[in-house]
Enzyme design. Structure first.
Site, PDB file in Angstrom:
ATOM      1  CG  HIS A 102      -1.971   1.056   1.163  1.00 45.52           C
ATOM      2  ND1 HIS A 102      -1.695   2.369   1.475  1.00 45.52           N
ATOM      3  CD2 HIS A 102      -3.270   1.018   0.792  1.00 45.52           C
ATOM      4  CE1 HIS A 102      -2.797   3.089   1.302  1.00 45.52           C
ATOM      5  NE2 HIS A 102      -3.771   2.288   0.885  1.00 45.52           N
ATOM      6  CD  GLU A 175      -5.367   1.791  -3.172  1.00 43.16           C
ATOM      7  OE1 GLU A 175      -6.516   2.020  -2.794  1.00 43.16           O
ATOM      8  OE2 GLU A 175      -4.422   1.606  -2.398  1.00 43.16           O
TER       9      GLU A 175
HETATM   10  C1  PEP Z   1      -6.769   3.404   0.300  1.00 44.25           C
HETATM   11  O1  PEP Z   1      -6.099   3.843   1.220  1.00 44.25           O
HETATM   12  O2  PEP Z   1      -6.531   2.285  -0.164  1.00 44.25           O
HETATM   13  C2  PEP Z   1      -7.842   4.251  -0.244  1.00 44.25           C
HETATM   14  C3  PEP Z   1      -8.302   3.969  -1.414  1.00 44.25           C
HETATM   15  O3  PEP Z   1      -8.257   5.307   0.541  1.00 44.25           O
HETATM   16  P1  PEP Z   1      -9.447   6.339   0.207  1.00 44.25           P
HETATM   17  O4  PEP Z   1     -10.610   5.519  -0.288  1.00 44.25           O
HETATM   18  O5  PEP Z   1      -9.744   6.990   1.533  1.00 44.25           O
HETATM   19  O6  PEP Z   1      -8.943   7.263  -0.819  1.00 44.25           O
END
Ligand code: PEP
Length: 261
Positions: A102, A175
Site C-alpha cells: 500500500h 491506486e
Molecule cells: C486506500 O487507502 O486504499 C484508499 C483507497 O483510501 P481512500 O478511499 O480513503 O482514498
C-alpha cells in the site's frame, strides 16, 4: 482487446481506524447485519492487526471475508521482529488475504522491492491471498510517467517464487497516490487505459497472471462508485475512508455489485 471476465471485489481498508476495539466490533456488527447475500462477488474488510481477531469473530457465518493490511518481510514464522506479524500468524488467526505495498507503507516504511517480494512469497506460502497495491505519485502523473512507474512496480512479480501455483491468490489494486484520501479521482477512461496496460503487462509475465482481478482505489465513495463499476476493465474497488461508516459502505458495495450484474 476483449476483456477476460474476472471475479468482482469491494474491499474496505480500515487503515489505523477506528480508535477503539468497541468501535471496530460495532462497525463489523453493523456490516454483518447488511444483506449482502445476493451480491455476485466478494466483500472483504481489512482492519488493524489489533482489531483483526475480533472482526474475524464477528464475521463468522457471513459472506464478508477478513484480511490484514500487511505481513512481515521475514519468512521466520516467529522471532525477534518487533512490531511485525508473520504471514503464518495472520493465517493462523483466520485472515484470508493481505494487502502488500500500500502506498502508505511504501511512503512511511520505505518498503523496498526486496521486502515486497518477500512479503508476497510469505503470504502465498502460508495460504494468504495478496492484494498488491501499485500507483503513481502526482509528480509521475503530471510528467506522464504513470505506465512506466506501474510496470516497474509490477515487475517484482517476475521475482516471486512459486507464483504460478498461486495465480488465483493475486489481486492488483491500482491506486494513484494523489487520489488516496484526497477526494480527487481520475477520469474512468484514464483508469481503463491503465488497467488495460496492467493486463497487457501481466500477459508478458505469465498468461494466467493476467487473469488476476484489477481493482481501482482512491477516493471511491457511494456517489462515484457506479461510474467505476460500469467499466468492464474495473473488477472492483479498494476503499479507505468510505469503508468506515457501515451504511455508506453498504450503499457503495450494493451499487457496485448491482451495476456489475
Ligand atoms: C486506500 O487507502 O486504499 C484508499 C483507497 O483510501 P481512500 O478511499 O480513503 O482514498
Amino acid at each position: 482487446m476483449q476483456k477476460v471476465i474476472k471475479s468482482n471485489w469491494v474491499i474496505g481498508n480500515w487503515k489505523s481506524n477506528p480508535s477503539s476495539l468497541t468501535q471496530a466490533k460495532n462497525l463489523a456488527k453493523e456490516i454483518k447485519a447488511i444483506d449482502f447475500d445476493k451480491i455476485n462477488g466478494q466483500i472483504m474488510l481489512m482492519p488493524t492487526n489489533l482489531h483483526l481477531t475480533s472482526v474475524i469473530d464477528e464475521m463468522q457465518n457471513s459472506k464478508v471475508l477478513v484480511g490484514c493490511q500487511d505481513v512481515s518481510f521475514t519468512s521466520d514464522t516467529i522471532g525477534a521482529y518487533t512490531g511485525d506479524c508473520s504471514a503464518e500468524q495472520m493465517q493462523a488467526i483466520g485472515a484470508k488475504w493481505t494487502l502488500v505495498g500500500h502506498s502508505e507503507r511504501r511512503t512511511y516504511h520505505q518498503e523496498s522491492e526486496k521486502q515486497l517480494i518477500a512479503k508476497i512469497e510469505n503470504a502465498l506460502k502460508n495460504g494468504l491471498g495478496v492484494v498488491l497495491c501499485i500507483g503513481e505519485t502526482l509528480e509521475h502523473y503530471e510528467k506522464n510517467q504513470t505506465l512506466n512507474v506501474l510496470q516497474k512496480q509490477l515487475s517484482i512479480l517476475k521475482e516471486v517464487q512459486k507464483l504460478e501455483n498461486n495465480l488465483d491468490k493475486l489481486i492488483i489494486a491500482y491506486e494513484p497516490v494523489w487520489a488516496i484520501g484526497t477526494g480527487k479521482v481520475p477520469q474512468v477512461a484514464e483508469v481503463e487505459n491503465v488497467h488495460q496496460n496492467i493486463h497487457e503487462y501481466l500477459l508478458t509475465i505469465n498468461a494466467n497472471l493476467a487473469k488476476s482481478p484489477i481493482l481501482y482505489g482512491g477516493s471511491v465513495n457511494a456517489d462515484n462508485v457506479e461510474t467505476f463499476a460500469k467499466s468492464d476493465w474495473i473488477d472492483g474497488v479498494l476503499v479507505g475512508g468510505a469503508s468506515l461508516v457501515a451504511d455508506k459502505f453498504a450503499s457503495l458495495a450494493k451499487t457496485f455489485f448491482a451495476t456489475k450484474k
